[in-house]
Design a protein around this motif. Structure first.
Motif, PDB file in Angstrom:
ATOM      1  N   UNK A  15     -65.410  -2.011  15.592  1.00  0.00           N
ATOM      2  CA  UNK A  15     -66.494  -2.102  16.592  1.00  0.00           C
ATOM      3  C   UNK A  15     -66.132  -3.184  17.608  1.00  0.00           C
ATOM      4  N   UNK A  16     -66.263  -2.850  18.923  1.00  0.00           N
ATOM      5  CA  UNK A  16     -65.968  -3.844  19.976  1.00  0.00           C
ATOM      6  C   UNK A  16     -67.183  -3.909  20.907  1.00  0.00           C
ATOM      7  N   UNK A  17     -67.771  -5.092  21.075  1.00  0.00           N
ATOM      8  CA  UNK A  17     -68.902  -5.244  22.020  1.00  0.00           C
ATOM      9  C   UNK A  17     -68.576  -6.391  22.956  1.00  0.00           C
ATOM     10  N   UNK A  18     -68.553  -6.100  24.270  1.00  0.00           N
ATOM     11  CA  UNK A  18     -68.160  -7.132  25.248  1.00  0.00           C
ATOM     12  C   UNK A  18     -69.323  -7.425  26.177  1.00  0.00           C
ATOM     13  N   UNK A  19     -69.319  -8.643  26.759  1.00  0.00           N
ATOM     14  CA  UNK A  19     -70.325  -9.021  27.780  1.00  0.00           C
ATOM     15  C   UNK A  19     -69.552  -9.393  29.030  1.00  0.00           C
ATOM     16  N   UNK A  20     -69.792  -8.673  30.172  1.00  0.00           N
ATOM     17  CA  UNK A  20     -69.118  -9.221  31.374  1.00  0.00           C
ATOM     18  C   UNK A  20     -70.075 -10.200  32.064  1.00  0.00           C
TER      19      UNK A  20
ATOM     20  N   UNK B 210     -67.872  -9.291  20.041  1.00  0.00           N
ATOM     21  CA  UNK B 210     -67.464  -8.677  18.756  1.00  0.00           C
ATOM     22  C   UNK B 210     -66.125  -7.991  19.024  1.00  0.00           C
ATOM     23  N   UNK B 211     -65.091  -8.364  18.265  1.00  0.00           N
ATOM     24  CA  UNK B 211     -63.734  -7.898  18.605  1.00  0.00           C
ATOM     25  C   UNK B 211     -63.149  -7.202  17.366  1.00  0.00           C
ATOM     26  N   UNK B 212     -63.457  -5.895  17.156  1.00  0.00           N
ATOM     27  CA  UNK B 212     -62.801  -5.171  16.063  1.00  0.00           C
ATOM     28  C   UNK B 212     -63.369  -5.554  14.703  1.00  0.00           C
ATOM     29  N   UNK B 213     -64.665  -5.207  14.476  1.00  0.00           N
ATOM     30  CA  UNK B 213     -65.278  -5.542  13.180  1.00  0.00           C
ATOM     31  C   UNK B 213     -65.268  -4.287  12.308  1.00  0.00           C
ATOM     32  N   UNK B 214     -64.849  -4.460  11.035  1.00  0.00           N
ATOM     33  CA  UNK B 214     -64.844  -3.322  10.093  1.00  0.00           C
ATOM     34  C   UNK B 214     -65.580  -3.704   8.819  1.00  0.00           C
ATOM     35  N   UNK B 215     -66.579  -2.903   8.450  1.00  0.00           N
ATOM     36  CA  UNK B 215     -67.162  -3.119   7.113  1.00  0.00           C
ATOM     37  C   UNK B 215     -67.916  -1.858   6.712  1.00  0.00           C
ATOM     38  N   UNK B 216     -68.212  -1.753   5.408  1.00  0.00           N
ATOM     39  CA  UNK B 216     -69.008  -0.591   4.962  1.00  0.00           C
ATOM     40  C   UNK B 216     -70.055  -1.089   3.974  1.00  0.00           C
ATOM     41  N   UNK B 217     -71.145  -0.324   3.916  1.00  0.00           N
ATOM     42  CA  UNK B 217     -72.277  -0.754   3.078  1.00  0.00           C
ATOM     43  C   UNK B 217     -72.621   0.376   2.115  1.00  0.00           C
ATOM     44  N   UNK B 218     -72.604   0.091   0.824  1.00  0.00           N
ATOM     45  CA  UNK B 218     -72.941   1.137  -0.161  1.00  0.00           C
ATOM     46  C   UNK B 218     -74.459   1.342  -0.179  1.00  0.00           C
ATOM     47  N   UNK B 219     -74.865   2.528  -0.676  1.00  0.00           N
ATOM     48  CA  UNK B 219     -76.311   2.850  -0.688  1.00  0.00           C
ATOM     49  C   UNK B 219     -77.047   1.879  -1.596  1.00  0.00           C
ATOM     50  N   UNK B 220     -78.223   1.457  -1.172  1.00  0.00           N
ATOM     51  CA  UNK B 220     -79.163   0.524  -1.848  1.00  0.00           C
ATOM     52  C   UNK B 220     -78.452  -0.715  -2.362  1.00  0.00           C
TER      53      UNK B 220
ATOM     54  N   UNK C  64     -72.165  -4.462  26.449  1.00  0.00           N
ATOM     55  CA  UNK C  64     -71.958  -3.007  26.285  1.00  0.00           C
ATOM     56  C   UNK C  64     -70.997  -2.812  25.120  1.00  0.00           C
ATOM     57  N   UNK C  65     -71.118  -1.652  24.438  1.00  0.00           N
ATOM     58  CA  UNK C  65     -70.245  -1.381  23.291  1.00  0.00           C
ATOM     59  C   UNK C  65     -68.951  -0.786  23.846  1.00  0.00           C
ATOM     60  N   UNK C  66     -67.835  -1.520  23.640  1.00  0.00           N
ATOM     61  CA  UNK C  66     -66.584  -1.124  24.311  1.00  0.00           C
ATOM     62  C   UNK C  66     -65.777  -0.158  23.452  1.00  0.00           C
ATOM     63  N   UNK C  67     -66.041  -0.116  22.125  1.00  0.00           N
ATOM     64  CA  UNK C  67     -65.212   0.825  21.349  1.00  0.00           C
ATOM     65  C   UNK C  67     -65.619   0.812  19.893  1.00  0.00           C
ATOM     66  N   UNK C  68     -64.955   1.685  19.114  1.00  0.00           N
ATOM     67  CA  UNK C  68     -65.198   1.723  17.672  1.00  0.00           C
ATOM     68  C   UNK C  68     -66.197   2.810  17.310  1.00  0.00           C
ATOM     69  N   UNK C  69     -66.444   2.920  15.992  1.00  0.00           N
ATOM     70  CA  UNK C  69     -67.364   3.973  15.496  1.00  0.00           C
ATOM     71  C   UNK C  69     -68.366   3.344  14.543  1.00  0.00           C
ATOM     72  N   UNK C  70     -69.585   3.872  14.558  1.00  0.00           N
ATOM     73  CA  UNK C  70     -70.598   3.454  13.569  1.00  0.00           C
ATOM     74  C   UNK C  70     -71.073   4.719  12.872  1.00  0.00           C
TER      75      UNK C  70
END
Lengths: 342, 326, 279, 305
Positions: free
Chosen positions: A17-22, A32-42, A71-77
């Protein structure tokens, strides 16, 4: 995009995930520069980091309500098999509040001063559940208030937010965010502005609600104690990047990244401590507007070597579900603190 | 414990705010903010006032500094009562107390540069020549770990950590004997907190300062303070040396605080958040309970607690608890 | 200086305002030297001359044949002088009263003065002006005082609320702890914060006062003929409105432009003056 | 809540009494002799006789006492110039002025809120600049100059509306437009800034995060707080409104209360001016008081404290 079944193991996966502010004059702050994580159910994920590390921006990006000029510059959610960054705004509005809800930090300003508590609670219910009647909404509101430990719900509903204390308002806010049984609850520093006993009460209410409904929670805070006592797995952020993530016990006992080690050592303990002074991390957090070369913690890191200043470390697997973004992970054990006394 | 090394002592200090109502603002009732408080601060020691918001700890600091008048009781500074000091004595007293405010940004004049804000205390203490003032300012900045190039910037252009150091520098610049600090660390991040705690400890040892610290984070207090006082709704419920308080806390409220305070070790052995407190809002100072101030929330409260106001009992040397059942 | 020039150019509207106001101030100061004709001597031949027709009288001439451009130049001089003076007067009077009221806030002095400002607001400006100007003969100083009657309560209120809110702040408490006396706190601490909050309203008030001044002359209550103000020029041309509209139109546009300039400055002055706002 | 309103009403009453007393005294001080303007070529004894009739000769305090006692039984005194009782004259001219007031308030609120919302909604676009430009322009135009422009365009060139006097409803259009435009400009600025500020507030972000539709967020949350700050603005704009009425009635010679007051003032008709000032300023003070009270009532934070 593979159609994953309902009981998919991970409810939320954030990939790069990449989120930039100009901020004008062409300067871009990479919050936010390239964040990766996952969350299991409950399950409960704790995101810890200092101010300016991008943890709140991550939560706003997941809900797609990043403040201007971000603005969200890249990545997937990927949320339940669906990439939230690609769906239209109308669809996203259905997910906010119904599938994912957000708890704000300051209860005194997160309520509309001109609306009663009843109007607040009913409005969420009626907006999302088309065709629901007013009495149904009221019944559900009382139910949810009961769940967070407010028993005289009927009397509360008629009053305005300004008539309650900060702790009580935060409790009602939690109830409001659970009213549509969302699958994911993001709590952005829920107890920072409250005192110790109020904080314990609110966290107890959150635990209760989580146990009853099996909802998965992301809690964001800078208070190491709260996050270590509440969450199942931890995720440390520094200067917009993820530096370490692992199950709680593993990270608290055997942290690998120098920044996490520095943080744990500089947190004052309730128990007796040998020396009066804390081992603090020297220097100041980096200025996010400048370009980050190499590992952004290198200027303050005591283990930094020549490689650290040149190229940015990737998130590597250093243990069972334990990831660390450091060229030279340190094997450190909290018990024998003497190892680094040196 | 000879008398002369007591810097500040209060006995039975009370502060009530009037509640006015009706057309001509007649006083209808009194708000008990500080309700009978006595303590002593010794030279070179750090005394921590611990309590949650609304227990009156910040108001107590304002009373000591003379910003507000006491409704009842006296405050002594170096043996002399603060209220019958002559003008000259009051000035010398002011040059011996340094104050660090909770909101560091609001404590610095928004339109005065850092240099001017630091010059004010020196000018007010009669220092005239510019060279000397600049030298003192730069030395003080050094010992709080700040480079002099911040001097002509404005407060809103500095970060939280930098503001905190400027606030400490301003308190230290007149070389006081006592520092009063109102939650100096709670607004900072973890790593900056550690730096400021270490700095306070170094300064205390190098300048033999006595510090009266107001805080709500028990772990931070454990790190700095030698003596601790737990406050609830304007009264002291327990006071003593820090090891006594943490090892064998007697008052129910202190126990609740120690249990509720989150910590990493509790996280490691998975202790859940659990509070044994009666549900419901904390009592407000407008109509404080007649008996013990904690009775409405205390699990072990009995009939007697509601009516009888407990006196501080000495449970062990210098360890006082105000509870009927200790 | 270099940085602020770049800063000002960024904001077009503000620079237009600065441009208009500096021209009108230039005209006001050097009026006697730059005026083409003597505004008083009438040349019957060019009566009612339409503007931009004749090169020698660019803005035409009025019903007596006096050159419009020179009359307007003198008009600007008088109107600007009166407006600026009356706003400065009401700023001084209102500021001092506001500061004193704010300092002894719960005291009697404050309630009495605040009631006076309430009563002042009770009277519409026109009625006050008519009564005052019939009491005393309309000279430049008397018009200045009458005009400032309308704006001083706003300053008093503004300064009073700012003083009251500042009294409770921590930096004033810190100053008091360090031994600062009331006088020092009032001027060195509280006073210093007032300027950036008052300055923007000064510019807007100058604009408002110019309008009121020309209104007074328009209903021939203000300055009488030997003194030329923009309002007088418009009043003279009023009766010929349906035929020679430019007699009133031209001075009207001039007032409009100057007032617009002040409004442009007023709106953006807050950001420029206040060190608090530039990051 | 009750004590607040009682205090405010007492304060208002006190101000009205002071206004009456001050205007009474001021009118008696200003030079000019009512009897002479009444009968310019009368001899000295006749003037003396008229003055007695008017009761101008007693000391001011006695006159004031007599005035107050008349006031209580509703008689505002007798105007010699229009040889009619003052209260009757006022009642005759009030409806026309009220027409102006209502027209201009309705126009300025409707246009102001509409344009303010439009400007706030697309704040980055040219539309916002045009509307703000229009607002600044309206605020910088002297109102009598505005009147001359309106007369030129609508009266002389297009002959759409009557320009002088009162010929039915159509002749209220131009005067109320002249009064309303500066107030519209103030309303636009107020609505625009409170909406744009409002957007940044936490509770609006919280509502957005709960999936509440952005249009509903605007109306339910943004507009409500903007309307309350608008009430406060209207209170301040009262002075502009009253000032506008006097100028409009003077230029358009519109036979309302304002014109009556100005004529009476120039003719030194004490009782008529006194009565008119009393009515106008008490109307103005009462309206400001009502706005203050509704402002405190509407905002639950003030009402509950």
């Amino acid at each position: 995009m593979k159609e994953s079944s309902k009981h998919n193991e991970n409810i939320l996966e954030v990939r790069d995930l990449k989120t930039y502010f100009n901020v004008g004059e062409g300067k871009v702050v990479k919050a936010v520069e390239g964040v990766n994580f996952s969350l299991k159910r409950s399950k409960i994920l704790g995101i810890i980091g200092e101010s300016g590390s991008g943890k709140s921006v991550t939560s706003r990006s997941i809900m797609r309500i990043v403040d201007q000029p971000g603005y969200i510059a890249g990545g997937e959610i990927i949320f339940e098999g669906q990439n939230l960054l690609e769906i239209p705004e109308r669809e996203m509005e259905k997910i906010r509040g119904q599938k994912i809800s957000l708890i704000f930090q300051n209860p005194t300003t997160s309520f509309n001063p001109f609306m009663t508590m009843e109007q607040h609670l009913k409005e969420v219910y009626l907006t999302h559940k088309k065709g629901a009647t007013k009495s149904e909404a009221r019944k559900r509101a009382l139910e949810v208030l009961e769940m967070v430990g407010i028993h005289n719900g009927a009397e509360i509903l008629k009053k305005y937010p300004c008539e309650f204390s900060a702790g009580f308002r935060q409790r009602v806010f939690i109830a409001m965010s659970m009213i549509l049984e969302p699958d994911l609850l993001i709590a952005d520093e829920p107890t920072t502005s409250l005192g110790i006993t109020l904080q314990a009460e609110i966290m107890e209410a959150l635990c209760e609600a989580q146990r009853k409904t099996g909802i998965s929670i992301i809690i964001i805070t800078h208070d190491f104690g709260v996050v270590s006592q509440f969450s199942d797995s931890l995720f440390v952020m520094y200067a917009g990047k993820c530096v370490e993530s692992s199950p709680k016990k593993d990270l608290l006992l055997k942290p690998k990244h120098p920044y996490t080690i520095g943080l744990i050592r500089s947190v004052p303990l309730l128990e007796e401590r040998k020396s009066k002074r804390l081992k603090s991390i020297p220097g100041f957090p980096p200025n996010m507007a400048e370009e980050q070369i190499g590992c952004s913690f290198s200027p303050r890191c005591e283990f930094a070597r020549e490689k650290c200043f040149k190229d940015t470390p990737e998130l590597k697997k250093v243990g069972e579900e334990h990831f660390c973004a450091c060229h030279y992970p340190v094997d450190y054990n909290v018990e024998d603190d003497t190892k680094l006394e040196g | 414990m000879e008398e002369n090394n007591i810097i500040i002592s209060c006995n039975n200090v009370k502060k009530y705010y009037p509640i006015r109502d009706g057309i001509f603002n007649r006083i209808k009732d009194w708000k008990h903010i500080v309700d009978g408080l006595s303590f002593k601060l010794e030279q070179g020691k750090t005394l921590a006032l611990v309590g949650e918001s609304g227990c009156g700890k910040s108001v107590l600091l304002r009373l000591i500094l003379g910003l507000e008048n006491v409704t009842e009781g006296e405050i002594y500074f170096k043996g002399k009562s603060v209220y019958d000091l002559s003008e000259m004595q009051r000035l010398t007293m002011k040059s011996e107390i340094g104050m660090i405010f909770q909101d560091t940004l609001a404590a610095l004049h928004p339109r005065m540069s850092i240099m001017e804000s630091l010059k004010e205390p020196l000018l007010l203490n009669g220092m005239k020549d510019r060279k000397q003032m600049e030298k003192v300012i730069i030395d003080t900045l050094e010992c709080v770990g700040m480079a002099p190039d911040f001097l002509n910037r404005y407060p809103h252009q500095l970060s939280g950590g930098q503001l905190q150091r400027i606030a400490i520098a301003r308190a230290l610049i007149i070389d006081p004997q006592v520092i009063l600090a109102d939650e100096p660390i709670s607004a900072l991040d973890v790593s900056l907190q550690a730096q400021v705690i270490n700095m306070l400890i170094d300064l205390q040892e190098s300048r033999n300062l006595s510090i009266l610290l107001v805080a709500h984070d028990l772990a931070v207090v454990r790190q700095i303070a030698s003596d601790i006082m737990i406050m609830y709704l304007g009264t002291i419920v327990e006071s003593g040396k820090s090891s006594d308080i943490y090892k064998n806390a007697k008052h129910p409220y202190t126990k609740v605080l120690l249990k509720a305070a989150p910590s990493i070790s509790k996280g490691i052995n998975n202790e859940p958040f659990h509070l044994d407190l009666k549900v419901g809002d904390t009592p407000n100072p407008e109509n404080p309970p007649k008996g013990c101030s904690f009775c409405t929330k205390c699990m072990e409260a009995t009939e007697r607690c509601l009516l009888e106001r407990p006196e501080p009992k000495e449970v062990s040397p210098r360890h006082f608890v105000s509870c009927l059942y200790v | 200086m270099k940085k602020s020039v770049k800063y000002i150019c960024e904001n077009k509207v503000f620079s237009i305002g600065i441009f208009i106001v500096s021209i009108s101030v230039f005209i006001a100061i050097f009026a006697p030297w730059i005026v083409p004709y003597n505004p008083a001597d009438a040349v019957p031949k060019i009566r009612m001359l339409h503007p931009f027709r004749d090169a020698s009288h660019i803005l035409g001439a009025d019903y007596l044949g006096r050159d419009m451009l020179s009359r307007i130049i003198y008009g600007i001089r008088i109107s600007l002088l009166i407006s600026v003076a009356s706003v400065l007067l009401s700023m001084a009077v209102g500021g001092i009263i506001g500061l004193l009221c704010g300092l002894n806030y719960p005291g009697p002095f404050d309630t009495v003065l605040m009631r006076i400002t309430d009563i002042q607001i009770g009277f519409p400006f026109i009625v006050v002006a008519i009564i005052a100007l019939s009491l005393v003969e309309a000279t430049i100083p008397s018009v200045i005082i009458v005009l400032s009657l309308a704006t001083w309560p706003a300053y008093a209120r503004n300064v009073r609320s700012s003083t009251m809110s500042q009294k409770e702040t921590d930096y004033v408490a810190a100053a008091r702890i360090m031994g600062a006396k009331n006088g020092r706190i009032a001027f060195r601490y509280i006073g210093r914060n007032l300027l950036p909050t008052i300055l923007p309203t000064v510019s807007l008030d100058i604009a408002g006062t110019m309008i009121s001044e020309s209104l007074l002359s328009y209903i021939n209550l203000g300055l009488n003929p030997p003194i030329i103000s923009l309002g007088n020029i418009m009043a003279d041309g009023a009766s010929y409105i349906s035929t020679e509209w430019w007699l009133t139109g031209v001075p009207g546009v001039v007032i409009l432009l100057i007032v617009l300039g002040f409004n442009f400055i007023g709106d953006n002055l807050q950001r420029k003056v206040d060190p608090l706002l530039n990051k | 809540m009750f004590t607040i309103s009682l205090k405010r009403i007492l304060q208002g009453a006190l101000v009205i009494v002071c206004v009456t007393f001050i205007s009474f005294m001021l009118l008696r001080i200003i030079p000019g002799d009512p009897a002479r303007t009444m009968a310019p070529n009368a001899t000295e004894e006749q003037l003396q006789e008229i003055r007695n009739q008017m009761g101008v000769n007693e000391t001011k305090l006695v006159q004031f006492q007599k005035y107050i006692s008349d006031l209580f039984d509703g008689n505002l005194g007798y105007s010699y110039f229009n040889n009619d009782s003052v209260s009757h004259l006022i009642i005759k001219s009030i409806p026309k002025t009220m027409l102006l007031v209502i027209n201009s308030l309705v126009f300025s609120l409707a246009a102001g809120i509409l344009l303010g919302v439009i400007a706030a909604m697309n704040s980055k676009s040219a539309l916002d600049d045009i509307i703000s430009g229009f607002a600044i322009l309206m605020q910088s135009t002297p109102n009598y100059f505005l009147a001359t422009i309106l007369i030129m365009i609508f009266g002389v060139k297009l002959k759409m509306f009557p320009v002088m006097g009162y010929k039915g409803y159509s002749s209220t259009i131009l005067p109320s437009l002249m009064i309303a435009l500066p107030i519209t400009a103030a309303v636009i600025k107020n609505i625009r800034s409170s909406l744009m500020e409002g957007y940044g507030q936490d509770f609006i972000k919280a509502a957005h995060a709960r999936g509440i539709h952005s249009y509903r967020v605007l109306t339910r949350y943004g507009l409500r707080s903007a309307l309350i700050s608008l009430l406060n603005l209207i209170g301040n704009q009262m002075a502009v409104l009253v000032g506008g009425i006097f100028v409009a009635e003077w230029i358009f010679s519109y036979p309302g209360l304002g014109l009556e007051t100005l004529n009476a003032l120039f003719r030194r008709d004490y009782l008529m001016t006194q009565g008119a000032i009393l009515v106008i300023s008490s109307f103005f003070i009462i309206v400001t008081m009502i706005i203050d009270l509704s402002y405190t009532y509407l905002d639950p934070r003030l009402r509950k404290s």
